[in-house]
Scaffold this motif. Structure first.
Motif: not given
Length: 190
Positions: A5-11, A141-150, A183-186
Motif C-alpha cells: 500500500e505504501g509503495i502504491a500510495e507514496s512510491g 538510474l542512480a541519479r533518478t533513484m536519488a531524486a525519487k522515492r525509491t 519511508l512509505p514507498g521507499g
C-alpha cells in the motif's frame, strides 16, 4: 519495510533486481489464500510508480507493469548495485544525515566502492564490463533513484548462489544511502 500500500500510495520508482515473477509470489505456505501481488502492482502502476527490472529474463516482472528492462548477465546484480552506489557517493547524492544517524561502516564501504581498498573503483564503466548494462544507464538510474522515492527489491533467487547474501545486503545498502528506509514507498524488500 514498506508495504505494498505504501509503495502504491507514496512510491515513485521501484527498482527490481531479479524481478517479481507472479508465478513465484502466488505461493502460500498452507491453506487457501488470496493472491494479491498482481493487484498491488496494478495499483502502483495506476498511481504512476515507475518500474525498472534487472534480470536476464524479461517476464520476471509482469508485462502490464511496463518496466524498463535491463537484461544483465546472470549473477552480476551486485556489480550494478555497487556502480549505482559509486555514482551516489561521487556525486554527493548520499543522504549523509541518514547514513550518519542510522548506519555504521559508511567510510569503509565508500572506500571499497571508490577502489581505495582493492585498487578497483566500482564505477559504471567497471560494472558495464561485468554486467553488459551500459555505464550511462547505470549512472542515470542512480541519479533518478536519488531524486525519487525509491524502493529496491531483490528476488530470493539472487541469494541462491555462492556469495548470494551480497545481493540483499547491497539492496539494503542502496536504500540506506538514499535515506529511504522507513519511508512509505521507499526502502528495500524481497
Amino acid at each position: 519495510n514498506s508495504s505494498w500500500e505504501g509503495i502504491a500510495e507514496s512510491g515513485e520508482l521501484f527498482v527490481a533486481f531479479g524481478g517479481i515473477p507472479l508465478k513465484n509470489v502466488n505461493v502460500n505456505p498452507a491453506g487457501a489464500s488470496r493472491h494479491f501481488v498482481k493487484d498491488h502492482l496494478a495499483r502502483a502502476v495506476e498511481n504512476g510508480v515507475e518500474f525498472v527490472l534487472f534480470s536476464p529474463v524479461r517476464d520476471d516482472l509482469a508485462e502490464f507493469v511496463g518496466a524498463r528492462w535491463h537484461p544483465l548477465r546472470p549473477g552480476t546484480d551486485v556489480a550494478v548495485m555497487l556502480a549505482i552506489a559509486h555514482v551516489l557517493i561521487e556525486e554527493h547524492l548520499v543522504d549523509c544525515e541518514y547514513v550518519n544517524r542510522f548506519t555504521t561502516g559508511y567510510e569503509r564501504f565508500a572506500n571499497y566502492v571508490r577502489g581505495k581498498t582493492d585498487g578497483v573503483p566500482k564505477t559504471p564503466d567497471w560494472a558495464e564490463a561485468i554486467s553488459e548494462i551500459p555505464a550511462e544507464t547505470i549512472a542515470a538510474l542512480a541519479r533518478t533513484m536519488a531524486a525519487k522515492r525509491t524502493f529496491v527489491s531483490t528476488s530470493w533467487s539472487l541469494q541462491r548462489a555462492s556469495h548470494g547474501e551480497q545481493a540483499p545486503w547491497m539492496a539494503l545498502t542502496l536504500a540506506a544511502l538514499l535515506g529511504q528506509l522507513g519511508l512509505p514507498g521507499g526502502g528495500f524488500g524481497f
